[in-house]
Design a protein around this motif. Structure first.
Motif, mmCIF file in Angstrom:
data_model
loop_
_atom_site.group_PDB
_atom_site.id
_atom_site.type_symbol
_atom_site.label_atom_id
_atom_site.label_comp_id
_atom_site.label_asym_id
_atom_site.label_seq_id
_atom_site.Cartn_x
_atom_site.Cartn_y
_atom_site.Cartn_z
ATOM 1 N N ARG A 61 41.886 40.292 43.323
ATOM 2 C CA ARG A 61 41.966 39.560 42.050
ATOM 3 C C ARG A 61 43.302 38.530 42.271
ATOM 4 O O ARG A 61 43.419 37.730 41.611
ATOM 5 N N CYS A 120 43.212 36.191 49.620
ATOM 6 C CA CYS A 120 42.947 36.878 48.459
ATOM 7 C C CYS A 120 42.398 38.356 48.719
ATOM 8 O O CYS A 120 41.386 38.764 48.535
ATOM 9 N N SER A 132 26.199 35.975 50.352
ATOM 10 C CA SER A 132 25.802 35.846 48.824
ATOM 11 C C SER A 132 26.430 36.704 47.965
ATOM 12 O O SER A 132 26.529 36.829 47.000
ATOM 13 N N SER A 148 34.509 33.957 37.371
ATOM 14 C CA SER A 148 33.378 34.721 37.364
ATOM 15 C C SER A 148 32.636 34.856 36.164
ATOM 16 O O SER A 148 33.454 35.187 35.214
ATOM 17 N N ASN A 168 42.891 34.603 41.613
ATOM 18 C CA ASN A 168 41.884 34.231 42.547
ATOM 19 C C ASN A 168 40.906 33.475 41.672
ATOM 20 O O ASN A 168 40.250 33.881 40.556
ATOM 21 N N ARG A 215 37.878 32.713 42.028
ATOM 22 C CA ARG A 215 36.532 33.605 41.890
ATOM 23 C C ARG A 215 36.552 34.580 40.842
ATOM 24 O O ARG A 215 35.799 34.824 40.321
ATOM 25 N N TYR A 216 37.702 35.242 40.771
ATOM 26 C CA TYR A 216 37.840 36.052 39.885
ATOM 27 C C TYR A 216 37.878 35.641 38.604
ATOM 28 O O TYR A 216 37.294 36.004 37.170
ATOM 29 N N CYS A 241 45.651 36.009 44.937
ATOM 30 C CA CYS A 241 45.720 35.217 46.055
ATOM 31 C C CYS A 241 47.126 35.084 46.569
ATOM 32 O O CYS A 241 47.958 34.256 45.653
ATOM 33 N N HIS A 258 29.128 38.053 48.411
ATOM 34 C CA HIS A 258 30.586 37.957 48.148
ATOM 35 C C HIS A 258 30.970 36.798 47.330
ATOM 36 O O HIS A 258 32.296 36.252 47.397
ATOM 37 N N VAL A 259 30.102 36.294 46.408
ATOM 38 C CA VAL A 259 30.273 35.099 45.946
ATOM 39 C C VAL A 259 31.243 35.603 44.519
ATOM 40 O O VAL A 259 32.111 34.932 44.002
ATOM 41 N N GLN A 260 30.822 36.562 43.856
ATOM 42 C CA GLN A 260 32.135 37.193 42.816
ATOM 43 C C GLN A 260 33.174 38.148 43.738
ATOM 44 O O GLN A 260 32.920 38.588 44.342
ATOM 45 N N ALA A 261 34.115 37.859 43.086
ATOM 46 C CA ALA A 261 35.563 38.532 43.469
ATOM 47 C C ALA A 261 35.324 40.201 43.215
ATOM 48 O O ALA A 261 34.837 40.273 42.164
#
Length: 75
Positions: free
Chosen positions: A30, A44, A20, A72, A66, A68-69, A32, A22-25
């Protein structure tokens, strides 16, 4: 037996916290490396686009932001 159940519960808790978090980058992932070998979002692990492009050089891969980045929430 009670000790093994406690140990299993502790391991499950640690795994949940680890994944949990590692959800945010992180700032160092940044960009991939994307391509047939890597898929999407890809590898990434690059902080800058230049780093990613250097890794992609000479291959049939490209670099992208990425997700996630990009998506986010900003705090």
């Amino acid at each position: 037996m009670r000790l093994s159940i406690l140990a299993l519960a502790l391991l499950a808790s640690l795994a949940t916290l680890t994944f949990s978090s590692h959800v945010q980058a992180a700032p160092n992932d940044r960009y991939c490396l994307q391509g047939r070998r890597w898929g999407i979002p890809g590898n990434c692990q690059f902080a800058t686009r230049r780093q990613c492009l250097a890794a992609a050089s000479g291959t049939n891969a490209s670099c992208g932001l990425n997700p996630r980045y990009a998506f986010s929430r900003r705090r």
